[in-house]
Design an enzyme around this catalytic site. Structure first.
Site, mmCIF file in Angstrom:
data_model
loop_
_atom_site.group_PDB
_atom_site.id
_atom_site.type_symbol
_atom_site.label_atom_id
_atom_site.label_comp_id
_atom_site.label_asym_id
_atom_site.label_seq_id
_atom_site.Cartn_x
_atom_site.Cartn_y
_atom_site.Cartn_z
ATOM 1 C CB CYS A 38 -0.923 -0.003 1.211
ATOM 2 S SG CYS A 38 -1.888 -1.497 1.325
HETATM 3 C C1 UGA Z 1 -1.228 0.154 5.791
HETATM 4 C C2 UGA Z 1 -2.084 0.987 6.739
HETATM 5 O O1 UGA Z 1 -1.608 0.875 8.083
HETATM 6 C C3 UGA Z 1 -3.542 0.531 6.703
HETATM 7 O O2 UGA Z 1 -4.336 1.403 7.513
HETATM 8 C C4 UGA Z 1 -4.037 0.597 5.261
HETATM 9 O O3 UGA Z 1 -5.360 0.110 5.168
HETATM 10 C C5 UGA Z 1 -3.159 -0.242 4.383
HETATM 11 O O4 UGA Z 1 -1.794 0.227 4.490
HETATM 12 C C6 UGA Z 1 -3.674 -0.121 2.987
HETATM 13 O O5 UGA Z 1 -3.596 0.957 2.395
HETATM 14 O O6 UGA Z 1 -4.311 -1.071 2.508
HETATM 15 P P1 UGA Z 1 -0.076 -2.243 5.940
HETATM 16 O O7 UGA Z 1 0.685 -1.786 4.734
HETATM 17 O O8 UGA Z 1 -0.709 -3.567 5.924
HETATM 18 O O9 UGA Z 1 -1.217 -1.183 6.267
HETATM 19 O O10 UGA Z 1 0.927 -2.285 7.186
HETATM 20 P P2 UGA Z 1 1.390 -1.276 8.341
HETATM 21 O O11 UGA Z 1 1.199 -1.944 9.631
HETATM 22 O O12 UGA Z 1 0.784 0.057 8.179
HETATM 23 O O13 UGA Z 1 2.960 -1.191 8.065
HETATM 24 C C7 UGA Z 1 3.500 -0.622 6.878
HETATM 25 C C8 UGA Z 1 5.020 -0.674 6.916
HETATM 26 O O14 UGA Z 1 5.544 0.221 7.879
HETATM 27 C C9 UGA Z 1 5.592 -2.043 7.290
HETATM 28 O O15 UGA Z 1 6.716 -2.311 6.471
HETATM 29 C C10 UGA Z 1 6.026 -1.879 8.726
HETATM 30 O O16 UGA Z 1 7.094 -2.725 9.057
HETATM 31 C C11 UGA Z 1 6.440 -0.420 8.750
HETATM 32 N N1 UGA Z 1 6.307 0.226 10.081
HETATM 33 C C12 UGA Z 1 5.085 0.417 10.630
HETATM 34 C C13 UGA Z 1 7.443 0.662 10.726
HETATM 35 O O17 UGA Z 1 8.595 0.516 10.233
HETATM 36 N N2 UGA Z 1 7.312 1.281 11.940
HETATM 37 C C14 UGA Z 1 6.101 1.479 12.518
HETATM 38 O O18 UGA Z 1 6.054 2.077 13.637
HETATM 39 C C15 UGA Z 1 4.964 1.028 11.849
#
Ligand code: UGA
Length: 582
Positions: A274
């Site tokens: 995403c």
């Molecule tokens: C993200 C959004 O959080 C969702 O709300 C949204 O619906 C989704 O995209 C989408 O557009 O469909 P997602 O990509 O599944 O969800 O995962 P996240 O938990 O948001 O993490 C995204 C990335 O950021 C991952 O690589 C994760 O490792 C990284 N991350 C996240 C960090 O490095 N640090 C953090 O504190 C949080």
């Protein structure tokens, strides 16, 4: 009252998860996807990808007949009153959104509606650039159905905020529902459905225009990605400041309610299906509207560079990576998923290969996806232990729970050189630093200016080495002689050994002291003292010494070619003395 019947176009991760959750609550859901294998997988009660709890929901809903997939899209539409569009919206080469699947789905829905007499609601859940729902979806449906928006069908935008790995939980307990609507009737119907679905746990709701809802989705993702890139940017600063730690800094600011603790976890960068595509599409859209989005640009830029920080840290710990066996722990873009789309592990592995490293990788779920990308260029381990065995540096790339449970002793026992770079901040530096070579994203470290630090990588326990110590010390009696080699005696030797043991955590057995050197070019208050002697490592781990000193170990048979001047001089003296003696 009969429950509204629902159809889904697109059985990707959002479509399938949402459809299964709706069916689980007793709604009749009929799904369609152009990929027939997905239809067969669903109808056999299985899922084409891993998502916690999802397979169990799909299985029971298929068994109870609330969930099914059909090959005929017209049937899916005619069997329902409300159709969710959940097809993919990838990027084109230039970053702009690729609406091929959206156009295809709305055309097919339009053709089906031509055969329907009653009013129908179309809900766009796919992430689409503002105005797409009205201009592309709405117009296509009008064109292929011959019907009118408002009197014959309605349009809603209903963005999803599901996180992979948490998608089922996020569907059942969302922070809010966003409904963009073409008219009140459409919004009312969708709200009524959600009120029934959530019953007593109805979340806050926002009802607004189609474009606002489209924008909310992009801005939400851009803001979260910006938060993570922001903390990664500060982590890179922390790394250069001895004594600092991004984990503490993030906690300190996160407790401010205006900032909040979530999405402040520093690491090797973000990936997934995403954020990378959505931020690029948003930027492309802003350019077309003659507006600059510098914060979104920087968010992407920081993330581009972040994975390579892990490689830099690995090099600091073990020197050049060429022909070294490097263990990569974690391949999925985040834990609890097997998704590797835009995973940072891909960039990290590509860079390791470019540096000539031998890569062995392990992931509890994503191994099969990694094989599609790297084929037989890298080695795939079946367990953590197999991955670590005989490796010379371990990189933590995804924070799976199984990795968190590891102890420093596990690395020491299995690895050839116990060196760990924590790219997801899952280990306590207080526990790891004293026991093995340890570095972590956002953890302040000492700087090793000397390229000869590389030589550290090949020292084995019991090996005879030449030890060179270079320290900036306050001017004390013993060390205050200006310049040249100092005379040494037993007191110096005892104190040296004690000092080296204290600083390294090693048990050192001195064999021969070669020389003590004081650098006269330093200020009279702080002398640079270089001590060298041949010794053997008896046991223990190597760890950085105090603030102002460096300890270098050079295996005698493999002295590095590029050395700082004073080290070079010491080694030359040593080599001379050594060849005379032998
Ligand atoms: C993200 C959004 O959080 C969702 O709300 C949204 O619906 C989704 O995209 C989408 O557009 O469909 P997602 O990509 O599944 O969800 O995962 P996240 O938990 O948001 O993490 C995204 C990335 O950021 C991952 O690589 C994760 O490792 C990284 N991350 C996240 C960090 O490095 N640090 C953090 O504190 C949080």
């Amino acid at each position: 009252m009969r429950k509204v019947r629902i159809s889904f176009f697109g059985l990707g991760y959002v479509g399938l998860t949402t459809a299964a959750c709706f069916a689980h609550k007793g709604f009749k859901v009929t799904c369609f996807d152009i990929d027939e294998s997905k239809i067969e997988t669903l109808n056999s009660g299985k899922t084409p990808f891993f998502e916690p709890r999802l397979e169990e929901l799909v299985k029971t809903s298929v068994e109870t007949n609330f969930l099914k997939a059909v090959k005929d899209p017209v049937k899916a539409v005619l069997d329902s009153e409300m159709t969710f569009i959940t097809v993919g919206t990838p990027n084109k080469e230039d970053g702009s959104i690729d609406l091929t699947s959206i156009k295809e789905a709305s055309k097919t829905i339009g053709e089906a509606l031509r055969l329907k007499d009653s009013w129908h609601l179309i809900v766009v859940k796919s992430t689409v650039i503002p105005t797409t729902t009205e201009n592309v979806v709405g117009n296509n449906i009008k064109k292929y159905s011959g019907k009118h928006l408002g009197s014959d069908f309605g349009l809603c935008v209903n963005p999803e905020f599901l996180r992979e790995g948490n998608a089922v939980e996020d569907t059942f307990k969302p922070d809010r529902i966003v409904i963009g609507e073409s008219d009140k009737k459409s919004g009312d119907l969708l709200e009524a459905f959600y009120r029934e679905f959530y019953n007593n746990n109805f979340p806050p709701i926002i009802r607004t225009s189609l474009v606002n809802a489209e924008l909310i989705k992009y801005v939400n993702n851009a803001f979260l990605a910006m938060k993570v890139s922001f903390i990664n940017m500060i982590a890179n600063l922390c790394q250069e400041i001895p004594g600092s730690d991004i984990e503490i800094v993030a906690k300190g600011i996160g407790l401010d309610k205006r900032i909040g603790q979530l999405f402040l976890k520093a690491g090797v960068g973000w990936g997934g299906s995403c954020w990378p595509k959505d931020l690029k599409a948003l930027l492309n859209f802003s350019v077309k509207n003659n507006v600059e989005l510098p914060l979104v640009e920087s968010t992407l830029k920081i993330n581009e560079a972040q994975p390579y920080k892990l490689i830099d840290l690995a090099k600091e710990l073990i020197g050049e990576l060429n022909s070294k066996r490097i263990a990569v722990l974690g391949l999925a873009f985040k834990p609890d998923t097997d998704d590797m789309r835009y995973a940072v592990s891909i960039k990290i592995i590509e860079k390791l290969l470019e540096e000539g490293a031998k890569v062995v990788a392990y992931d509890p779920k994503a191994g099969h996806n990694a094989k599609k990308i790297f084929r037989d260029i890298i080695e795939y381990a079946d367990s953590i232990q197999e991955c670590l065995k005989d490796s010379e540096c371990a990189l933590i790339v995804t924070e799976w729970d199984d990795f968190r449970k590891l102890k420093p002793e596990d690395f020491v026992k299995l690895m050839k050189i116990p060196a760990v770079v924590d790219g997801r901040r899952i280990y306590d530096p207080g526990l790891y630093s004293p026991k093995l070579r340890f570095a972590a994203i956002g953890l302040g470290r000492r700087k090793y200016h000397n390229p000869a630090f590389a030589a550290n990588a090949i020292i084995k326990e019991g090996e005879r080495i030449l030890l060179v110590k270079r320290a900036i010390e306050p001017c004390k009696g013993l060390w205050s002689l200006p310049g040249g080699f100092m005379e040494y005696n037993e007191t110096v030797e005892t104190s040296l050994v004690r000092e080296v043991e204290e600083e390294t955590g090693l048990k050192v057995k001195p064999l021969k002291i070669i020389g003590v050197y004081s650098d006269p070019l330093r200020s009279p208050v702080k002398h640079v003292i270089t001590i060298s002697y041949e010794c053997s490592i008896v046991g223990g781990a190597l760890r950085p010494s105090s603030e102002n000193s460096e300890i270098k170990f050079f295996p005698i048979n493999n002295l590095p070619k590029r050395l700082a001047f004073d080290h070079f001089k010491i080694i030359k003296e040593y080599t001379k003395a050594h060849s005379k003696n032998s």
